[in-house]
Design a protein around this motif. Sequence first.
Motif, PDB file in Angstrom:
ATOM      1  N   THR A  88      38.071  12.633  29.382  1.00 46.29           N
ATOM      2  CA  THR A  88      36.624  12.762  29.320  1.00 46.29           C
ATOM      3  C   THR A  88      36.063  11.352  29.324  1.00 46.29           C
ATOM      4  N   LEU A  89      34.764  11.250  29.362  1.00 49.37           N
ATOM      5  CA  LEU A  89      34.133   9.933  29.376  1.00 49.37           C
ATOM      6  C   LEU A  89      34.518   9.200  28.093  1.00 49.37           C
ATOM      7  N   SER A  90      35.133   8.050  28.244  1.00 50.84           N
ATOM      8  CA  SER A  90      35.638   7.310  27.092  1.00 50.84           C
ATOM      9  C   SER A  90      34.532   6.483  26.437  1.00 50.84           C
ATOM     10  N   GLU A  91      34.840   6.013  25.262  1.00 54.51           N
ATOM     11  CA  GLU A  91      33.890   5.183  24.529  1.00 54.51           C
ATOM     12  C   GLU A  91      33.638   3.890  25.311  1.00 54.51           C
ATOM     13  N   GLY A  92      32.415   3.411  25.231  1.00 51.74           N
ATOM     14  CA  GLY A  92      32.038   2.188  25.937  1.00 51.74           C
ATOM     15  C   GLY A  92      30.908   2.444  26.913  1.00 51.74           C
ATOM     16  N   SER A  93      30.638   1.457  27.759  1.00 51.96           N
ATOM     17  CA  SER A  93      29.560   1.566  28.741  1.00 51.96           C
ATOM     18  C   SER A  93      30.137   1.880  30.111  1.00 51.96           C
ATOM     19  N   HIS A  94      29.440   2.748  30.834  1.00 49.64           N
ATOM     20  CA  HIS A  94      29.889   3.209  32.143  1.00 49.64           C
ATOM     21  C   HIS A  94      28.743   3.133  33.145  1.00 49.64           C
ATOM     22  N   ARG A  95      29.055   2.658  34.363  1.00 54.42           N
ATOM     23  CA  ARG A  95      28.059   2.616  35.437  1.00 54.42           C
ATOM     24  C   ARG A  95      27.982   3.977  36.111  1.00 54.42           C
ATOM     25  N   LEU A  96      26.776   4.347  36.478  1.00 56.06           N
ATOM     26  CA  LEU A  96      26.544   5.588  37.203  1.00 56.06           C
ATOM     27  C   LEU A  96      25.845   5.267  38.518  1.00 56.06           C
ATOM     28  N   GLY A  97      26.063   6.085  39.521  1.00 57.66           N
ATOM     29  CA  GLY A  97      25.382   5.923  40.801  1.00 57.66           C
ATOM     30  C   GLY A  97      26.314   6.227  41.947  1.00 57.66           C
ATOM     31  N   PRO A  98      25.791   6.149  43.179  1.00 57.17           N
ATOM     32  CA  PRO A  98      26.639   6.359  44.342  1.00 57.17           C
ATOM     33  C   PRO A  98      27.684   5.247  44.432  1.00 57.17           C
ATOM     34  N   PRO A  99      28.821   5.443  45.037  1.00 57.43           N
ATOM     35  CA  PRO A  99      29.220   6.655  45.745  1.00 57.43           C
ATOM     36  C   PRO A  99      29.876   7.692  44.850  1.00 57.43           C
ATOM     37  N   GLY A 100      30.172   7.369  43.591  1.00 53.96           N
ATOM     38  CA  GLY A 100      30.843   8.325  42.712  1.00 53.96           C
ATOM     39  C   GLY A 100      29.906   9.313  42.048  1.00 53.96           C
ATOM     40  N   GLY A 101      28.619   9.200  42.326  1.00 51.26           N
ATOM     41  CA  GLY A 101      27.657  10.102  41.712  1.00 51.26           C
ATOM     42  C   GLY A 101      26.614  10.583  42.697  1.00 51.26           C
ATOM     43  N   ARG A 102      26.112  11.767  42.461  1.00 50.43           N
ATOM     44  CA  ARG A 102      25.046  12.336  43.287  1.00 50.43           C
ATOM     45  C   ARG A 102      23.902  12.764  42.386  1.00 50.43           C
ATOM     46  N   LEU A 103      22.676  12.589  42.886  1.00 49.79           N
ATOM     47  CA  LEU A 103      21.466  12.999  42.183  1.00 49.79           C
ATOM     48  C   LEU A 103      20.640  13.806  43.165  1.00 49.79           C
ATOM     49  N   LEU A 104      20.457  15.096  42.879  1.00 53.19           N
ATOM     50  CA  LEU A 104      19.801  16.018  43.796  1.00 53.19           C
ATOM     51  C   LEU A 104      18.545  16.614  43.175  1.00 53.19           C
ATOM     52  N   ILE A 105      17.555  16.866  44.021  1.00 54.31           N
ATOM     53  CA  ILE A 105      16.329  17.554  43.621  1.00 54.31           C
ATOM     54  C   ILE A 105      16.262  18.814  44.459  1.00 54.31           C
ATOM     55  N   LYS A 106      16.122  19.961  43.797  1.00 51.40           N
ATOM     56  CA  LYS A 106      16.094  21.237  44.505  1.00 51.40           C
ATOM     57  C   LYS A 106      14.726  21.885  44.317  1.00 51.40           C
ATOM     58  N   THR A 107      14.095  22.196  45.451  1.00 51.50           N
ATOM     59  CA  THR A 107      12.775  22.826  45.428  1.00 51.50           C
ATOM     60  C   THR A 107      12.902  24.292  45.817  1.00 51.50           C
ATOM     61  N   SER A 108      11.879  25.063  45.478  1.00 52.06           N
ATOM     62  CA  SER A 108      11.814  26.460  45.907  1.00 52.06           C
ATOM     63  C   SER A 108      10.387  26.766  46.334  1.00 52.06           C
ATOM     64  N   ARG A 109      10.234  27.853  47.091  1.00 48.13           N
ATOM     65  CA  ARG A 109       8.938  28.230  47.651  1.00 48.13           C
ATOM     66  C   ARG A 109       8.281  29.319  46.838  1.00 48.13           C
TER      67      ARG A 109
END
Length: 191
Positions: A2-23
């Motif tokens: 699991t995510l270990s103690e300490g500081s971790h970088r987030l972002g691409p390419p190992g991460g995705r951030l999506l916004i999902k819309t609906s009608r």
Amino acid sequence: MTLSEGSHRLGPPGGRLLIKTSRTGLGRRAGHDLTIEATRWSGEATVVGGAPEESSVTVTVETDSLSVREATGGLKPLSEGDRAEIERTLEGKGLLHTAEHPTITFRSTRITGTPESFEITGDLTIKGRTHPVTVHGSGDPRGTLRGWASVTQSTWGIKPYSAFLGALKLSDEVRVEFEATGPEAAPGPGQ
């Protein structure tokens, strides 16, 4: 793992951030439900083992990096021209006004739970307005983190897109989803 103690970088390419819309609206069959991806974003998660309340998360998204990835529903498939028009509309004054507001930020104020199941409450700033949001997340033994939050656009001064005299419009509420696989350790002070 699991995510270990300490500081971790987030972002691409190992991460995705999506916004999902609906009608919504009478003309909803004509439109599309969209999946929009933030292609330029970064963050840092600081994990304090045994004391989630001392952990923290920050994320910054470049508003002009939103790209339409998928469109479902609608009377016809979304063309490349349609995608480009949606992205221009997102950048415009009526929605994100990216020229004046180049970033969206999230800063945690409270974290509860375990690395396997957690909630992160924090301040989300969009278009210069800051309001609280709660992110619901989970981590698996391989180190993949996933989560989601609901965001009501009008709370941040964003008027949901509408067409055909309001017969077709996007729902005010959008779903933001993230996935990060094996976030890398961030360098410590002086590194």
